[in-house]
Motif scaffolding. Structure first.
Motif, PDB file in Angstrom:
ATOM      1  N   MET A 300       0.763  -1.285  -0.344  1.00 52.13           N
ATOM      2  CA  MET A 300       0.251   0.001  -0.385  1.00 52.13           C
ATOM      3  C   MET A 300       0.793   1.292  -0.209  1.00 52.13           C
ATOM      4  N   HIS A 301       1.705   1.433   0.802  1.00 54.59           N
ATOM      5  CA  HIS A 301       2.604   2.487   0.520  1.00 54.59           C
ATOM      6  C   HIS A 301       3.201   2.636  -0.709  1.00 54.59           C
ATOM      7  N   GLY A 302       3.798   1.267  -1.039  1.00 52.00           N
ATOM      8  CA  GLY A 302       3.349   1.542  -2.932  1.00 52.00           C
ATOM      9  C   GLY A 302       2.341   2.781  -3.305  1.00 52.00           C
ATOM     10  N   ARG A 303       1.675   2.296  -3.630  1.00 50.22           N
ATOM     11  CA  ARG A 303       0.432   2.071  -4.072  1.00 50.22           C
ATOM     12  C   ARG A 303      -0.140   4.049  -3.657  1.00 50.22           C
ATOM     13  N   ILE A 304       0.486   4.311  -2.369  1.00 52.03           N
ATOM     14  CA  ILE A 304       0.430   5.491  -2.229  1.00 52.03           C
ATOM     15  C   ILE A 304       1.469   6.628  -2.624  1.00 52.03           C
ATOM     16  N   ALA A 305       2.335   5.851  -2.827  1.00 55.79           N
ATOM     17  CA  ALA A 305       4.116   6.787  -3.230  1.00 55.79           C
ATOM     18  C   ALA A 305       3.659   7.315  -4.922  1.00 55.79           C
ATOM     19  N   ARG A 306       3.007   5.992  -5.839  1.00 55.87           N
ATOM     20  CA  ARG A 306       2.258   6.015  -7.220  1.00 55.87           C
ATOM     21  C   ARG A 306       1.591   7.398  -6.816  1.00 55.87           C
ATOM     22  N   LEU A 307       0.943   7.251  -6.482  1.00 59.06           N
ATOM     23  CA  LEU A 307      -0.723   8.867  -6.642  1.00 59.06           C
ATOM     24  C   LEU A 307       0.170   9.889  -5.762  1.00 59.06           C
ATOM     25  N   VAL A 326       9.197   9.119   2.602  1.00 58.67           N
ATOM     26  CA  VAL A 326       7.799   9.948   2.772  1.00 58.67           C
ATOM     27  C   VAL A 326       6.609   9.900   3.158  1.00 58.67           C
ATOM     28  N   THR A 327       6.096   8.314   2.339  1.00 59.63           N
ATOM     29  CA  THR A 327       4.784   8.264   1.993  1.00 59.63           C
ATOM     30  C   THR A 327       4.178   8.106   3.656  1.00 59.63           C
ATOM     31  N   GLY A 328       4.997   7.712   4.656  1.00 57.85           N
ATOM     32  CA  GLY A 328       4.781   7.887   6.010  1.00 57.85           C
ATOM     33  C   GLY A 328       4.326   9.327   6.386  1.00 57.85           C
ATOM     34  N   SER A 329       4.981  10.220   5.635  1.00 57.32           N
ATOM     35  CA  SER A 329       4.486  11.468   5.765  1.00 57.32           C
ATOM     36  C   SER A 329       2.695  12.210   5.740  1.00 57.32           C
ATOM     37  N   PHE A 330       2.821  11.136   4.272  1.00 61.21           N
ATOM     38  CA  PHE A 330       1.154  11.117   4.369  1.00 61.21           C
ATOM     39  C   PHE A 330       0.699  10.261   4.460  1.00 61.21           C
ATOM     40  N   PHE A 331       0.887   8.780   5.069  1.00 65.30           N
ATOM     41  CA  PHE A 331      -0.111   7.671   5.373  1.00 65.30           C
ATOM     42  C   PHE A 331       1.132   7.042   6.732  1.00 65.30           C
ATOM     43  N   PRO A 332       0.605   8.094   7.789  1.00 66.27           N
ATOM     44  CA  PRO A 332       0.968   7.684   8.905  1.00 66.27           C
ATOM     45  C   PRO A 332       1.037   6.397   9.647  1.00 66.27           C
ATOM     46  N   HIS A 333      -0.185   5.914   9.404  1.00 64.78           N
ATOM     47  CA  HIS A 333      -0.778   4.343   9.687  1.00 64.78           C
ATOM     48  C   HIS A 333      -0.951   3.573   9.454  1.00 64.78           C
ATOM     49  N   GLY A 334      -1.006   1.767  10.308  1.00 66.73           N
ATOM     50  CA  GLY A 334      -1.359   0.974   9.564  1.00 66.73           C
ATOM     51  C   GLY A 334      -2.372   0.700   8.576  1.00 66.73           C
ATOM     52  N   LEU A 335      -2.096  -0.202   8.076  1.00 62.12           N
ATOM     53  CA  LEU A 335      -3.120   0.114   6.326  1.00 62.12           C
ATOM     54  C   LEU A 335      -4.869  -0.943   7.279  1.00 62.12           C
ATOM     55  N   GLY A 336      -4.383  -1.603   8.409  1.00 62.25           N
ATOM     56  CA  GLY A 336      -5.577  -1.783   9.040  1.00 62.25           C
ATOM     57  C   GLY A 336      -4.804  -2.922  10.631  1.00 62.25           C
ATOM     58  N   HIS A 337      -6.575  -4.222  10.592  1.00 68.39           N
ATOM     59  CA  HIS A 337      -5.848  -4.736  12.237  1.00 68.39           C
ATOM     60  C   HIS A 337      -7.203  -5.883  11.871  1.00 68.39           C
ATOM     61  N   LEU A 338      -6.796  -6.654  13.036  1.00 65.48           N
ATOM     62  CA  LEU A 338      -8.500  -7.894  13.464  1.00 65.48           C
ATOM     63  C   LEU A 338      -9.243  -7.138  13.406  1.00 65.48           C
ATOM     64  N   LEU A 339     -10.331  -7.568  13.623  1.00 63.69           N
ATOM     65  CA  LEU A 339     -11.665  -8.089  12.960  1.00 63.69           C
ATOM     66  C   LEU A 339     -13.038  -7.920  13.831  1.00 63.69           C
ATOM     67  N   GLY A 340     -13.313  -8.129  15.380  1.00 66.32           N
ATOM     68  CA  GLY A 340     -14.622  -8.930  15.800  1.00 66.32           C
ATOM     69  C   GLY A 340     -15.132  -8.786  16.617  1.00 66.32           C
TER      70      GLY A 340
END
Length: 440
Positions: A300-307, A326-340
């Protein structure tokens, strides 16, 4: 209702099997699972909102009743000690009569201390699961919250039963109703506070029932990742740019966790939302059993970089942006997590039932899941792209600051940022997107 009851019966069978396995492993006779107790506000005569022990609600959807207990040994029908006091100050819980009742030997307590009359004599052979260690000690439980037991239960909790999956589907159906109502309220000019009211009315749940505090953010407030202030001020159309809502509901103890971002008008920010949504759907399509969630996050960080390249925000290579942070400055959190049972469900870092941990990569410390993805696991997928002043200041002062189009960044700061979040089940034959399936 009969088919739903059948799902629950099979769910209980699965929990009984897990209980037998861990009790045999640890040489224990049973588990005493405490729903919890209310917590009194300091120097007051009122309690904080009650939150049930997730190990308790894994067995049944009793979410609002403290002083209840479950006694389970994996073989006999589980004993439910249901607290039902004589009280004219507060509403007494209704007599249990829902679809789940027939799966339990239900007994009643009118006073919390009556639990001692129902507990096994050999309490040293039973483990206590709960948040009140002083109660466990008082009642004679010498094994409170054994680490091996918790690790085993947390690890296996990631594999949802059919009953749990249906609860999560319904939590998404209800949550989507709220999101659509919130979108319409925003487009009608409502304030954050008014939008939140519209959301709660549509889902039929108040703040105390919600699995987490609703994030309802207009304009630059969307750059605050856990913004819960809820301004009462209405914003004029000319100053209205964006809206982000991150909100879920609870259904039988299971949470939905959904985020959407909306633009007030057509233009650059609306195009950026649409482009991120495409990337979000594409990353979901790549999910498969055997892939580590960490790899999905790094992709996902690679996809953010392309955007960032595509929209002229950063003039660097994709690899350079990811490797330099650099991508972390625009996307600083994780992609997601377990849910339940919990929004950030337990077991996200566990690699086996012994609880062997695998931490997030050093460069991505806020990632909440590092597990190998497997069928029946449920994840959130929530990429973001934000304009957060503190992170951008650091980026601007660093070695790559000159490669950022600051005029364009400044034009987008008033929009705050974008997050798009779906709840996704991984199956052996593909992915089920609970949120899109529910109509959002």
């Amino acid at each position: 209702m009969s088919s739903y009851s059948q799902l629950f019966a099979r769910h209980i069978e699965t929990l009984q099997q897990r209980t037998r396995d861990i009790l045999n492993q640890q040489g224990l006779a049973g588990l005493a699972i405490h729903s919890g107790q209310s917590l009194r506000v300091f120097l007051d005569d009122q309690d904080y909102p009650f939150k049930v022990n997730p190990h308790f609600k894994a067995w049944l959807p009793v979410l609002d009743n403290p002083h209840c207990w479950l006694l389970v040994d994996g073989h006999r029908k589980p004993v439910l000690l249901f607290y039902r006091p004589t009280d004219f100050w507060h509403k007494v819980p209704d007599l249990p009569s829902a679809f789940w009742v027939e799966q339990f030997d239900v007994r009643f307590l009118t006073r919390p201390e009556q639990v001692a009359e129902h507990l096994p004599a050999q309490r040293g052979e039973w483990a206590y699961l709960g948040g009140h260690l002083e109660v466990a000690e008082l009642l004679g439980f010498s094994q409170p919250n054994p680490e091996a037991v918790l690790n085993y239960l947390h690890y296996h909790r990631a594999y949802k039963t059919d009953y749990e999956l249906e609860c999560l589907r319904e939590a998404n159906r209800i949550g989507v109703r709220g999101h659509l109502a919130a979108r319409d309220a925003f487009l009608a000019g409502a304030s954050e506070f008014e939008i939140n009211l519209a959301y709660m009315k549509a889902v039929g749940q108040g703040s105390e029932q919600a699995p987490y505090g609703n994030i309802v953010a207009i304009n630059e407030n969307a750059a605050v990742l856990h913004y819960t202030h809820l301004s009462h001020q209405r914003i004029a159309d000319v100053d209205r740019h964006s809206f982000l809502i991150d909100a879920g509901v609870d259904f039988h103890g299971y949470a939905s966790d959904i985020t959407r971002t909306w633009a007030w008008r057509r233009g650059l920010f609306a195009d950026l939302i649409a482009a991120l949504e495409v990337q979000q759907q594409e990353i979901i399509a790549t999910m498969r059993a055997g892939l580590r969630y960490t790899e999905l996050h790094l992709q996902m960080h690679g996809r953010i970089a392309r955007l960032l390249q595509q929209f002229g925000l950063v003039d660097m290579s994709v690899d350079g942006m990811v490797e330099s942070g650099v991508t972390g400055s625009f996307f600083p959190h994780g992609l997601g997590h377990l849910l339940g049972l919990q929004v950030h469900d337990a077991g996200g870092f566990m690699q086996d039932e012994r609880g062997t941990p695998l931490a997030a990569p050093e460069a991505h410390p806020f990632l909440r899941c590092t597990r190998i993805m497997e069928p029946r696991q449920v994840f959130t997928i929530e990429p973001g792209l934000y304009f957060i002043d503190s992170l951008l200041q650091t980026l601007q002062a660093g070695e790559h600051g000159k490669q950022v189009n600051w005029a364009l960044v400044d034009a987008l700061r008033s929009c705050g940022g974008i997050r798009i979040e779906d709840n996704v089940v991984l199956h052996a034959n593909g992915v089920e997107n609970l949120t899109r399936q529910a109509g959002l």
